[in-house]
Design a protein around this motif. Structure first.
Motif, PDB file in Angstrom:
ATOM      1  N   ASP A  30       0.844  -1.190   0.000  1.00  0.00           N
ATOM      2  CA  ASP A  30       0.000   0.000   0.000  1.00  0.00           C
ATOM      3  C   ASP A  30       0.882   1.243   0.000  1.00  0.00           C
ATOM      4  O   ASP A  30       2.114   1.136   0.041  1.00  0.00           O
ATOM      5  N   PRO A  31       0.309   2.447  -0.063  1.00  0.00           N
ATOM      6  CA  PRO A  31       1.151   3.652  -0.005  1.00  0.00           C
ATOM      7  C   PRO A  31       2.058   3.701   1.209  1.00  0.00           C
ATOM      8  O   PRO A  31       3.160   4.233   1.145  1.00  0.00           O
ATOM      9  N   SER A  32       1.613   3.129   2.340  1.00  0.00           N
ATOM     10  CA  SER A  32       2.488   3.043   3.508  1.00  0.00           C
ATOM     11  C   SER A  32       3.732   2.224   3.190  1.00  0.00           C
ATOM     12  O   SER A  32       4.860   2.613   3.506  1.00  0.00           O
ATOM     13  N   GLY A  33       3.516   1.063   2.552  1.00  0.00           N
ATOM     14  CA  GLY A  33       4.645   0.236   2.177  1.00  0.00           C
ATOM     15  C   GLY A  33       5.539   0.918   1.154  1.00  0.00           C
ATOM     16  O   GLY A  33       6.772   0.875   1.246  1.00  0.00           O
ATOM     17  N   ILE A  34       4.937   1.547   0.153  1.00  0.00           N
ATOM     18  CA  ILE A  34       5.708   2.231  -0.879  1.00  0.00           C
ATOM     19  C   ILE A  34       6.567   3.335  -0.264  1.00  0.00           C
ATOM     20  O   ILE A  34       7.743   3.500  -0.594  1.00  0.00           O
ATOM     21  N   GLY A  35       5.965   4.104   0.655  1.00  0.00           N
ATOM     22  CA  GLY A  35       6.717   5.159   1.332  1.00  0.00           C
ATOM     23  C   GLY A  35       7.869   4.596   2.140  1.00  0.00           C
ATOM     24  O   GLY A  35       8.984   5.139   2.123  1.00  0.00           O
ATOM     25  N   THR A  36       7.626   3.502   2.838  1.00  0.00           N
ATOM     26  CA  THR A  36       8.676   2.891   3.646  1.00  0.00           C
ATOM     27  C   THR A  36       9.802   2.348   2.772  1.00  0.00           C
ATOM     28  O   THR A  36      10.984   2.579   3.044  1.00  0.00           O
ATOM     29  N   TYR A  37       9.446   1.609   1.722  1.00  0.00           N
ATOM     30  CA  TYR A  37      10.472   1.059   0.843  1.00  0.00           C
ATOM     31  C   TYR A  37      11.281   2.167   0.170  1.00  0.00           C
ATOM     32  O   TYR A  37      12.489   2.043  -0.002  1.00  0.00           O
ATOM     33  N   THR A 303      -2.433   1.317  -5.727  1.00  0.00           N
ATOM     34  CA  THR A 303      -2.325   0.449  -4.562  1.00  0.00           C
ATOM     35  C   THR A 303      -3.129   1.006  -3.389  1.00  0.00           C
ATOM     36  O   THR A 303      -3.648   0.237  -2.566  1.00  0.00           O
ATOM     37  N   GLY A 304      -3.264   2.318  -3.320  1.00  0.00           N
ATOM     38  CA  GLY A 304      -4.085   2.910  -2.268  1.00  0.00           C
ATOM     39  C   GLY A 304      -5.551   2.547  -2.418  1.00  0.00           C
ATOM     40  O   GLY A 304      -6.242   2.252  -1.437  1.00  0.00           O
TER      41      GLY A 304
END
Length: 422
Positions: A30-37, A303-304
């Motif tokens: 999700d955007p959380s994962g994308i931001g973290t990666y 993904t969001g």
């Protein structure tokens, strides 16, 4: 009246057999994962790419266990906790999940709005509100069979990040070396990045969602839980394993692509801190081109649209099971009013987080850290259910699967403790 035994399930094509595992794996990016990666790739380069190879079997095992709980018992994780464990345990489990999900929802909605703003300049608050409303309306008013099909097709948005990797010039030798050779540092920054990566890869909301979706599938097919239909158990458990392995593999390959692409562009050119969604995508543009920039932004939105319903839905499943409400996306709104109200409240609570001036990309990163800290106790509860004959009957998970599940739990716990006390 005696219920006749159910026949063995007919063979299905691979695509037809995919569902909860594929959707869950895609929702993990999700955007959380994308931001973290993206932040990890920018800050640490290729140093942490090995975690994607390391976490894959652990992630696949714990998600398969959650799916088996749903399919075997015909109940979600919260309902099993309520039925088989002390009353004091359930409120803590629900609070951990709902708090993490609402924070995650807020971060995802803010990142989606910021990504759309890159492509179509306009009012960010209006974009954030629009995504929240669209997600709620889809979950409430679209019939489950059609909605599940939409979610399955939405997973294709993850190919945007595979495409970003393809069009990004990089040192493939260095990238592959760090995938297979672990690098570990014990400073707080490195451990923070490690917790964030594992927290966004092995996330609490995915446990409840995949179990809940297996229950939905039983209702949709008007099938009995597996502990009441032993002839169906073997093919169904094979289907769950294939679905989960493919879904989690898809998730981790996409995550690896994002880390490698941002390491090869941002980190390689001295950009080591991502402070906004705009910066993450815009920083790619000079090094990877306009196509990579556009794909990155579109991927956040796609993904969001998949992850926001999953986050809100998993919170609603848990609350409904705990409070004995009618629940399920296969039910009409009038049949499960409280369930759908919970979906709306969770989504709009996440929307409210964006109104207090929190930076979306920073929130995305720390949401992953929070998930990493909350996951271990929820994983312990999940493992206890899966090995409990009162819940699972003769279909308690095997010792090898349990061993990998407990290994995942221990690994998440050790990393969280090192982060807190290093």
């Amino acid at each position: 009246m005696t219920v006749p035994p159910e026949p063995d399930a007919p063979a299905k094509s691979l695509m037809a057999s995919l569902g909860p595992g594929l959707i869950t794996g895609a929702a993990d990016d999700d955007p959380s994962g994308i931001g973290t990666y993206s932040q990890v790739g920018a800050q640490f380069g290729h140093t942490l790419t090995w975690t994607m190879l390391f976490s894959y079997p652990l992630m696949a095992a714990i998600q398969e266990i959650c799916a088996r709980i749903g399919a075997t018992t015909g109940r979600g994780i919260a309902d099993n906790v309520r039925r088989h464990y002390p009353r004091w345990l359930l409120p803590g489990v629900i609070c951990l999940l709902v708090v993490a999900n609402v924070i995650n929802l807020g971060a995802d909605l803010g990142a989606m709005a910021a990504a759309l703003h890159l492509l179509l300049p306009g009012p960010l608050p209006l974009y954030t509100l629009g995504f929240a409303v669209i997600s709620v309306l889809a979950e409430v008013f679209v019939p489950y069979a059609r909605y599940a099909g939409w979610l399955k097709w939405t997973t294709l948005s993850l190919f945007a990040y595979i495409a970003v990797l393809i069009v990004t010039p990089m040192d493939w030798g260095d990238a592959l070396y760090h995938v297979v050779v672990p690098t570990v540092q014990l400073d707080h920054a490195f451990l923070s990045g490690l917790v964030a990566l594992l927290g966004t890869t092995i996330s609490p909301y995915l446990f409840f969602w995949q179990a809940g979706q297996e229950v939905e599938e039983l209702r949709r097919r008007q099938a009995r839980p597996l502990h009441d239909a032993p002839r169906r158990a073997k093919p169904e458990l094979r289907r769950i394993r294939a679905d989960t392995l493919l879904g989690m593999g898809f998730s981790n390959v996409t995550a690896l692509a994002i880390i490698v692409a941002t390491a090869a562009t941002l980190n390689a050119h001295g950009i080591t801190d991502i402070t906004s969604a705009d910066q993450a995508a815009m920083a790619l543009r000079p090094f990877a081109g306009d196509l990579a920039f556009a794909l990155f932004a579109l991927g956040i939105i796609g993904t969001g649209l998949l992850a926001v319903p999953v986050l809100a839905g998993s919170a609603a499943y848990a609350l409904s099971e705990a409070l004995r409400w009618n629940e399920g996306l296969d039910r009409a709104p009038r049949e499960a009013r409280a369930f759908y109200v919970a979906i709306a409240l969770a989504t709009f609570a996440g929307l409210g987080i964006n109104m207090v001036g929190i930076n979306p990309m920073r929130a995305l990163y720390w949401t992953a850290v929070i998930n990493g800290l909350l996951a271990p106790p929820l994983m312990v509860v999940t493992m206890l259910i899966a090995r409990n004959p009162r819940a699972m009957g003769h279909l308690v998970i095997s010792r090898p699967l349990a061993a990998v599940g407990w290994l995942a739990t221990v690994a998440m716990t050790v990393v969280a403790v090192l982060f807190l006390f290093a």
